[in-house]
Design a protein around this motif. Structure first.
Motif, PDB file in Angstrom:
ATOM      1  N   TYR A 193      31.260  50.345  42.323  1.00 49.89           N
ATOM      2  CA  TYR A 193      31.317  49.045  41.656  1.00 49.89           C
ATOM      3  C   TYR A 193      29.901  48.537  41.350  1.00 49.89           C
ATOM      4  O   TYR A 193      29.610  48.094  40.240  1.00 49.89           O
ATOM      5  CB  TYR A 193      32.080  48.063  42.556  1.00 49.89           C
ATOM      6  CG  TYR A 193      31.885  46.615  42.224  1.00 49.89           C
ATOM      7  CD1 TYR A 193      32.610  46.000  41.214  1.00 49.89           C
ATOM      8  CD2 TYR A 193      30.967  45.834  42.944  1.00 49.89           C
ATOM      9  CE1 TYR A 193      32.435  44.658  40.920  1.00 49.89           C
ATOM     10  CE2 TYR A 193      30.784  44.506  42.657  1.00 49.89           C
ATOM     11  CZ  TYR A 193      31.521  43.928  41.640  1.00 49.89           C
ATOM     12  OH  TYR A 193      31.330  42.599  41.349  1.00 49.89           O
ATOM     13  N   SER A 249      35.847  49.701  33.324  1.00 51.79           N
ATOM     14  CA  SER A 249      36.064  48.336  33.806  1.00 51.79           C
ATOM     15  C   SER A 249      37.542  48.028  33.980  1.00 51.79           C
ATOM     16  O   SER A 249      37.942  47.390  34.953  1.00 51.79           O
ATOM     17  CB  SER A 249      35.402  47.318  32.866  1.00 51.79           C
ATOM     18  OG  SER A 249      35.911  47.418  31.557  1.00 51.79           O
ATOM     19  N   ALA A 278      39.008  47.539  37.709  1.00 49.45           N
ATOM     20  CA  ALA A 278      39.524  46.186  37.940  1.00 49.45           C
ATOM     21  C   ALA A 278      40.973  46.246  38.409  1.00 49.45           C
ATOM     22  O   ALA A 278      41.355  45.550  39.353  1.00 49.45           O
ATOM     23  CB  ALA A 278      39.406  45.342  36.679  1.00 49.45           C
ATOM     24  N   TYR A 290      35.617  41.627  43.099  1.00 51.34           N
ATOM     25  CA  TYR A 290      35.312  42.775  42.238  1.00 51.34           C
ATOM     26  C   TYR A 290      36.215  42.767  41.013  1.00 51.34           C
ATOM     27  O   TYR A 290      35.770  43.013  39.884  1.00 51.34           O
ATOM     28  CB  TYR A 290      35.499  44.096  42.988  1.00 51.34           C
ATOM     29  CG  TYR A 290      34.546  44.349  44.140  1.00 51.34           C
ATOM     30  CD1 TYR A 290      33.456  43.532  44.396  1.00 51.34           C
ATOM     31  CD2 TYR A 290      34.760  45.432  44.970  1.00 51.34           C
ATOM     32  CE1 TYR A 290      32.608  43.784  45.464  1.00 51.34           C
ATOM     33  CE2 TYR A 290      33.908  45.696  46.034  1.00 51.34           C
ATOM     34  CZ  TYR A 290      32.839  44.868  46.276  1.00 51.34           C
ATOM     35  OH  TYR A 290      31.993  45.129  47.326  1.00 51.34           O
ATOM     36  N   ALA A 291      37.500  42.500  41.230  1.00 49.39           N
ATOM     37  CA  ALA A 291      38.471  42.478  40.130  1.00 49.39           C
ATOM     38  C   ALA A 291      38.105  41.402  39.109  1.00 49.39           C
ATOM     39  O   ALA A 291      38.174  41.647  37.896  1.00 49.39           O
ATOM     40  CB  ALA A 291      39.877  42.250  40.677  1.00 49.39           C
ATOM     41  N   GLU A 292      37.706  40.240  39.580  1.00 51.03           N
ATOM     42  CA  GLU A 292      37.322  39.155  38.678  1.00 51.03           C
ATOM     43  C   GLU A 292      36.137  39.546  37.815  1.00 51.03           C
ATOM     44  O   GLU A 292      36.145  39.342  36.599  1.00 51.03           O
ATOM     45  CB  GLU A 292      36.974  37.897  39.476  1.00 51.03           C
ATOM     46  CG  GLU A 292      38.147  37.199  40.095  1.00 51.03           C
ATOM     47  CD  GLU A 292      37.731  36.045  40.994  1.00 51.03           C
ATOM     48  OE1 GLU A 292      36.564  35.592  40.921  1.00 51.03           O
ATOM     49  OE2 GLU A 292      38.572  35.596  41.779  1.00 51.03           O
ATOM     50  N   LEU A 294      34.938  42.580  37.115  1.00 48.14           N
ATOM     51  CA  LEU A 294      35.219  43.690  36.209  1.00 48.14           C
ATOM     52  C   LEU A 294      36.187  43.286  35.109  1.00 48.14           C
ATOM     53  O   LEU A 294      36.093  43.798  33.986  1.00 48.14           O
ATOM     54  CB  LEU A 294      35.721  44.901  36.984  1.00 48.14           C
ATOM     55  CG  LEU A 294      34.610  45.605  37.767  1.00 48.14           C
ATOM     56  CD1 LEU A 294      35.189  46.629  38.721  1.00 48.14           C
ATOM     57  CD2 LEU A 294      33.607  46.249  36.829  1.00 48.14           C
ATOM     58  N   SER A 295      37.087  42.367  35.385  1.00 44.87           N
ATOM     59  CA  SER A 295      37.964  41.849  34.338  1.00 44.87           C
ATOM     60  C   SER A 295      37.150  41.093  33.291  1.00 44.87           C
ATOM     61  O   SER A 295      37.418  41.197  32.088  1.00 44.87           O
ATOM     62  CB  SER A 295      39.037  40.942  34.937  1.00 44.87           C
ATOM     63  OG  SER A 295      39.910  41.690  35.749  1.00 44.87           O
TER      64      SER A 295
END
Length: 114
Positions: free
Chosen positions: A27, A53, A57, A77-79, A81-82
């Motif tokens: 990441y 990404s 994500a 991390y999800a936020e 990469l989104s």
């Protein structure tokens, strides 16, 4: 970008989840790459960045739903990469006229052999 994309393909072929430490390191490499070189990406590189990404994500979202000590970090991390996935899709639309469904098709083609 090629190294990051090759690593993503390797991860997608694995049966088991990678460790949090390895996920976190990947990441950080992805974010560093995007921050350093995003403005210079051509169309093909942006499609690879969109694939990375989006897939990472989605994986972070799934892992963030688990009840463990790293769930909060995975959600963060999800936020991030989104956000990058949306930025890449927007740039592909503005510069190359690709819709969200066009980008999704390009990603599917790119990952078809994985």
């Amino acid at each position: 970008m090629e190294t990051l994309f090759a690593k993503l393909c390797e991860y997608l072929q694995m049966k088991e989840d990678i460790s949090f430490a390895e996920f976190s390191a990947y990441y950080r490499q992805v974010l560093a790459e995007f921050m350093a070189n995003f403005k210079s990406y051509d169309r093909d590189t942006m499609i690879k960045a969109a694939a990375i990404s989006t897939v990472v994500a989605a994986n972070a979202i799934d892992r963030g739903k688990q009840k463990d000590v790293n769930a909060k970090k995975f959600k963060k991390y999800a936020e991030k990469l989104s956000f990058w996935a949306e930025s890449i899709a927007l740039r592909l639309e503005r510069e190359y006229g690709l819709s969200k469904s066009d980008v999704d098709r390009e990603i599917d083609k790119l990952l078809a052999d994985v």
